[in-house]
Write an enzyme that holds these catalytic residues in place. Structure first.
Site, PDB file in Angstrom:
ATOM      1  CG  HIS A  47      -1.827   1.131   1.350  1.00  0.00           C
ATOM      2  ND1 HIS A  47      -1.678   2.078   2.337  1.00  0.00           N
ATOM      3  CD2 HIS A  47      -2.890   1.530   0.607  1.00  0.00           C
ATOM      4  CE1 HIS A  47      -2.612   2.999   2.202  1.00  0.00           C
ATOM      5  NE2 HIS A  47      -3.364   2.700   1.163  1.00  0.00           N
ATOM      6  CD  GLU A  50      -2.503   2.660  -3.778  1.00  0.00           C
ATOM      7  OE1 GLU A  50      -2.934   3.835  -3.760  1.00  0.00           O
ATOM      8  OE2 GLU A  50      -2.942   1.757  -3.041  1.00  0.00           O
TER       9      GLU A  50
END
Length: 421
Positions: A47, A50
């Site tokens: 995450h 990203e």
């Protein structure tokens, strides 16, 4: 079907669906790597990676990325899930080249500037805090963790404040190199797009991606059990579930129909019984999350402390009863809902690109719509009953509940009924 597929020398698949009536294109890069690919000391790194994608490359600052895409009226976004990470843009057809250039740039030449990294880590820590303050989100994280204890597939996608704060730019680079590999990456576009041109541009911009496959994941092991979290809240948030099945399982569509019959709309059994007839909650629904080798079937509802026992028993009653008495009318209605959802997705370029990419990553091929519809149509009453009885027969439910302490135990007592069937 106007779908075209090419595979680059390094294994990256390029797939397009030209929708001639559109002037815009939805374009993205899908990576078959997500939170499940993380090592013990990497919880939350997928995450964070990203997030860092938009924080600058060796050629573009974070501001320049935003300005370039918005200068042509486009937008850019990304998302992390358990098994995949997606980076996408929507632009005019004439700007597809810019779109793939920016997407490739953020994945092949990320800067991971120290100041940007520290700021983004702090942003994610705030995001984690927001989930902790939102019980109807937190109960799902606890549910996943309880269902798959001690495994990356069971951990929250966001990570913890401690793990996120500890990541270095070297760790980000190492994770990117280990998991973002050609054979597990798909460039997908739908709308105003020219296949050959996209293949040429993707080939030039993504040639640095390694052709090797990413490491294999260990088989998920379902656990189950109960986890209760006392909080001073107005409601008790209850999430009850069972081990589901993989999206590759022959019974996948039958389980999806079961979820729709139980809690897929206003005509579903749970909505009609628990909300309309009993008035025990505002929202109640069933779901089925599928992964490459396992799945989770569940029912969520929020209710007053004094209604937890009745609600929990009503949910269990409906699960048990559906396994024995689901009707042809209910199955037909659920299948109609599923087919409308499937066909409606074809009308959106973004949904179409997403569907194509996920099929390539999950099955290694594009599945024709007619084939999917045929599989849904083939589900019958006997198949739904068999699927429901199979879920129940495993006898290991998962229950998570958050709310006032006095309202939690009734849910735990009720779930015992599923352990003896």
């Amino acid at each position: 079907m106007s779908v075209k597929i090419s595979v680059l020398d390094n294994g990256v698949t390029v797939i397009t669906d030209e929708m001639s009536h559109l002037g815009t294109a939805s374009l993205g890069i899908w990576v078959g790597a997500g939170a499940r690919d993380e090592q013990e000391d990497e919880h939350g790194i997928s995450h964070l990676l990203e997030h860092m994608a938009f924080k600058g490359t060796r050629r573009r600052s974070a501001r320049r990325i935003a300005e370039e895409i918005e200068q042509v009226g486009g937008d850019i976004n990304a998302a992390t899930s358990v098994e995949q990470t997606t980076y996408n843009v929507r632009v005019l057809g004439e700007d597809v080249g810019l779109g793939i250039d920016i997407l490739a740039d953020i994945l092949t030449e990320p800067a991971f500037a120290p100041d940007e990294l520290e700021r983004e880590k702090n942003v994610i820590v705030q995001e984690i805090g927001a989930v902790m303050d939102t019980p109807d989100d937190l109960v799902f994280d606890l549910f996943q963790e309880q269902a798959f204890p001690g495994q990356s597939v069971g951990r929250s996608i966001l990570g913890t404040p401690d793990t996120v704060r500890a990541f270095s730019r070297d760790q980000l680079g190492a994770y990117l190199g280990r998991t973002y590999r050609g054979p597990r990456m798909v460039v997908a576009a739908a709308g105003a797009v020219e296949h050959d041109r996209l293949v040429e541009e993707a080939g030039q911009r993504l040639k640095i991606i390694a052709p090797a496959t990413k490491p294999e994941l260990p088989q998920a092991t379902y656990g189950g059990g109960t986890r209760l979290l006392a909080r001073d809240l107005e409601q008790v948030h209850v999430l009850l579930g069972l081990e589901g099945c993989s999206f590759k399982d022959p019974e996948y569509h039958a389980v999806q129909v079961l979820a729709n019959v139980l809690g897929g709309g206003m005509s579903s059994r749970l909505f009609q019984d628990v909300r309309e007839d009993r008035g025990l909650c505002y929202s109640i629904y069933a779901f089925h999350w599928s992964y490459q080798d396992t799945g989770l079937f569940g029912v969520y509802a929020g209710t007053d402390t004094g209604d937890v026992e009745e609600l929990s028993n009503a949910v269990i009653d409906q699960i048990l009863d559906t396994a024995e008495t689901v009707t042809e009318l209910e199955v037909a209605r659920a299948k109609a809902q599923m087919k409308v959802g499937l066909l409606a997705a074809l009308e959106s370029s973004g949904a179409r690109a997403d569907q194509l990419a996920r099929q390539i990553l999950g099955f290694g091929r594009v599945i024709p719509v007619e084939e999917i519809v045929a599989r849904v149509d083939a589900v019958d009453v006997a198949g739904v009953r068999r699927a429901a009885q199979g879920l129940i027969g495993r006898g290991r439910p998962t229950l998570t509940a958050i709310g006032p302490g006095g309202g939690l135990e009734p849910a735990a007592r009720a779930v015992e009924r599923l352990k003896v069937h």
